[in-house]
Write an enzyme that holds these catalytic residues in place. Structure first.
Site, PDB file in Angstrom:
ATOM      1  N   LYS A   1      -3.818  -9.892 -18.564  1.00  0.00           N
ATOM      2  CA  LYS A   1      -3.653 -10.155 -19.924  1.00  0.00           C
ATOM      3  C   LYS A   1      -3.277 -11.564 -20.527  1.00  0.00           C
ATOM      4  O   LYS A   1      -4.099 -12.072 -21.354  1.00  0.00           O
ATOM      5  CB  LYS A   1      -2.387  -9.228 -20.424  1.00  0.00           C
TER       6      LYS A   1
ATOM      7  N   HIS B   1       7.767  -7.532  -3.421  1.00  0.00           N
ATOM      8  CA  HIS B   1       6.719  -8.040  -3.999  1.00  0.00           C
ATOM      9  C   HIS B   1       6.958  -9.427  -4.791  1.00  0.00           C
ATOM     10  O   HIS B   1       7.459  -9.549  -5.703  1.00  0.00           O
ATOM     11  CB  HIS B   1       6.230  -7.233  -4.890  1.00  0.00           C
TER      12      HIS B   1
ATOM     13  N   CYS C   1       5.421  -6.203   1.733  1.00  0.00           N
ATOM     14  CA  CYS C   1       5.722  -4.460   1.422  1.00  0.00           C
ATOM     15  C   CYS C   1       4.999  -3.703   2.624  1.00  0.00           C
ATOM     16  O   CYS C   1       5.306  -3.885   3.801  1.00  0.00           O
ATOM     17  CB  CYS C   1       5.189  -4.021   0.203  1.00  0.00           C
ATOM     18  N   TYR C   2       3.990  -2.984   2.350  1.00  0.00           N
ATOM     19  CA  TYR C   2       3.253  -2.318   3.571  1.00  0.00           C
ATOM     20  C   TYR C   2       2.681  -3.249   4.495  1.00  0.00           C
ATOM     21  O   TYR C   2       2.797  -2.922   5.502  1.00  0.00           O
ATOM     22  CB  TYR C   2       2.099  -1.499   2.929  1.00  0.00           C
TER      23      TYR C   2
ATOM     24  N   GLY D   1       0.965  -0.996  -0.010  1.00  0.00           N
ATOM     25  CA  GLY D   1       0.078  -0.092   0.078  1.00  0.00           C
ATOM     26  C   GLY D   1       0.863   1.340   0.113  1.00  0.00           C
ATOM     27  O   GLY D   1       2.078   1.346   0.530  1.00  0.00           O
TER      28      GLY D   1
ATOM     29  N   GLU E   1       4.793 -11.531  -5.499  1.00  0.00           N
ATOM     30  CA  GLU E   1       3.500 -11.645  -6.456  1.00  0.00           C
ATOM     31  C   GLU E   1       4.006 -11.088  -8.041  1.00  0.00           C
ATOM     32  O   GLU E   1       3.246 -11.742  -9.124  1.00  0.00           O
ATOM     33  CB  GLU E   1       2.438 -11.158  -6.180  1.00  0.00           C
TER      34      GLU E   1
ATOM     35  N   ASP F   1      -7.696  -7.553 -26.364  1.00  0.00           N
ATOM     36  CA  ASP F   1      -8.881  -7.216 -25.254  1.00  0.00           C
ATOM     37  C   ASP F   1     -10.573  -7.359 -25.819  1.00  0.00           C
ATOM     38  O   ASP F   1     -11.297  -8.058 -25.586  1.00  0.00           O
ATOM     39  CB  ASP F   1      -8.418  -6.493 -24.277  1.00  0.00           C
TER      40      ASP F   1
END
Ligand code: XMP
Length: 516
Positions: free
Chosen positions: A369, A169, A82-83, A55, A171, A227
């Site tokens: 995506k 991070h 992180c945060y 965050g 992820e 998309d």
């Protein structure tokens, strides 16, 4: 009872990506905003593990995102990212302060302790950092699991209490062993069974759309990009000829693109769609005259798009639904979640207040995506379309810095065409692999040069190529020098009005992929 992980959203950019990684472990997960969830809700959800996201705020600042400290007493394993790590440290009696040196992007981390989520990590590994605060003192009972040159506590754990935390991070793909860290948390620390599989997304969506639309009329904004093409084919499978696809040539497309899109989706193409092509070039240039501010340009292009659609819709008769190919990164980057606004992507945040449709349908809104591409393949869309590089809705409008006009569009189209041609040749010759996204942009800079015996005062074109799988983070591609040189020579020789070519080395963050 199905195993599940609760992700508590503190407003970071990558939060749905965390959910996605957990899904990839075969475990169900849900993201809930910190402000909308109480301790009782957490208990009722009955998660096998909890993840605190990143965050933008300081854990010690006024109004910092928070959740009842009782969460640490539930005996449920927690991973702070992180945060989330700083929040955990701060609440449990550690210290969080401004880091003397902020870290952004690829960072080498040295692993000091492999008892917990870093169990399979190499002794040194590359992670993705994005922080200005850091944990300067761990809470009691925690050990430091890794450090970087500028961050002495890049990870900490109290395994006995089931508390795990990393400053980076895990992820994002750029954290090389990040997925393994998340899997370790989900499968080893939380002991989840892999009892969830992503349901066949396309089938589910088709059924939902059919039910929602009934015998109503649907209008689809088709851009020819991945998309909107996937959205259009999904809709055509669901409601057939109740669907009309409108393709707007706003004069901000790549060279020859309007013709290529018409060839695929038009009457001669492979799909059974109602297809309308609108030439709105002059109309867009007129609206964009004198406008230089990026967000203002996006809003104008977005609004004009909707106006064109509304007009087409009126011609067709009563249209109930508008379909858009919005995907998840568009949603978060437009600040519709709690993340800070970076850009308002025209098809989400930039919608005008008055939209003359009953409802907007966005069947791809929860997908990244690469998930959109998978869906496209499932729907039988040809690979060359599915793997087409993405092109933003506002098109060259955000690849021309400053004011847009027909002359600048011509320059950037021609330069981009040469660049794509040369990259395609190099890829075919095995000299490089295709970047995930690459394009030419027109800087608003003019500079002095010399051509023949003449002084020139012309524009500089910037070339960009990035490697990314989720478009949330990206790195510049190491394009062979020879290829860049050929592009430079060809662009300067073949495109009137250009006398300089730059190559952009910036990663995301701190840059973005597009220039505006
Ligand atoms: P950025 O520049 O935000 O780009 O790093 C991330 C991805 O999003 C695309 N992009 C847009 N797509 N409307 C769109 O439909 C927009 O306003 C927009 N801005 C960026 C960009 O091409 C990249 O793939």
């Amino acid at each position: 009872m199905q195993n599940r992980i609760l992700i508590i959203d503190f407003g970071g950019q990558y939060n749905q990506l965390i959910a996605r990684r957990v899904r990839e472990c075969g475990v169900y997960s849900e993201v809930k905003g910190f402000e909308s969830i109480t301790l009782d809700d957490v208990k009722a959800f009955d998660p096998k593990g909890i993840i605190f996201t990143g965050g933008p705020q300081s854990a010690y600042g006024d109004g910092a995102p928070s959740i009842d400290s009782g969460i640490f007493e539930l005996g449920i394993p927690i991973l702070g990212i992180c945060y989330g790590m700083q929040f955990m440290a701060y609440k449990l009696g550690g210290k969080v302060s401004t880091a003397p040196t902020s870290e952004y992007g690829r960072t080498e981390v040295t692993v000091d302790n492999k008892d917990g989520v870093l169990r399979n990590a190499d002794d040194t590994t590359v992670v993705w950092m994005s922080h200005t605060d850091y944990v300067s003192e761990t809470p009691e009972g925690f050990t430091v699991t890794c450090h970087t040159k500028d961050c002495p506590i890049a990870g900490m754990e109290n395994i006995e209490k089931g508390m795990y935390a990393v400053q980076f991070h895990p992820e994002v793909n750029h954290t090389l062993q990040g997925f393994d860290m998340i899997r370790s948390f989900v499968l080893d620390a939380c002991k989840c069974d892999q009892d969830w599989q992503m349901a066949a997304f396309a089938e589910e969506q088709i059924a939902k759309i059919r039910e929602k639309v009934g015998d109503g009329k649907v209008l689809c904004a088709l851009s020819g990009g991945v998309d909107s093409s996937v959205a259009a084919v999904l809709l055509s499978k669901a409601v057939g000829k109740q669907l009309t696809c409108v393709f707007v040539d706003h004069g901000l497309l790549r060279k020859n693109e309007a013709e290529e899109v018409a060839a695929v989706f038009g009457p001669e193409g492979e799909y059974d769609l109602n297809f309308i092509k609108v030439d709105a070039r002059e109309r867009f240039y007129e609206k964009l005259k004198g406008v230089t501010e990026p967000e203002a340009k996006r809003k104008i292009i977005g609004e004009e798009f909707i106006r064109v659609f509304e007009e087409e819709a009126k011609k067709i008769g009563k249209v109930d639904y508008l379909v858009q190919g919005t995907i998840y990164p568009d949603v978060i980057e437009s600040g519709l979640g709690k993340s800070a606004v970076i850009k308002s992507h025209h098809n989400v945040g930039g919608l005008p207040d008055y939209v003359d449709f009953k409802e907007i349908i966005e069947p791809l809104r929860s997908l990244f995506k690469d998930e959109v591409r998978k869906t496209g393949l499932e729907l039988g869309i040809p690979e060359y379309l599915v793997y087409r590089q993405p092109f933003p809705g506002p098109g060259l409008g955000i690849r021309i810095i400053g004011e847009v006009n027909a002359e600048k569009v011509r320059i950037v189209q021609d330069a981009d065409y040469i660049y794509r041609e040369e990259v395609a040749k190099a890829v075919a010759a095995g000299e490089m692999t295709a970047p995930n996204q690459y394009f030419a942009a027109l800087t608003n800079m003019r500079s002095v040069g010399v051509m023949g015996d003449f002084r020139t005062y012309d524009y500089a074109v910037a070339l960009r190529a990035v490697e990314t799988s989720d478009f949330m983070t990206a790195e510049a591609v190491d394009i062979p020098w020879k290829v860049l040189q050929t592009c430079m020579t060809r662009i300067i020789n073949e495109v009137d009005g250009v006398n300089r070519v730059f190559y952009d080395l910036t990663s995301k963050p701190p840059g973005t992929i597009e220039f505006e």
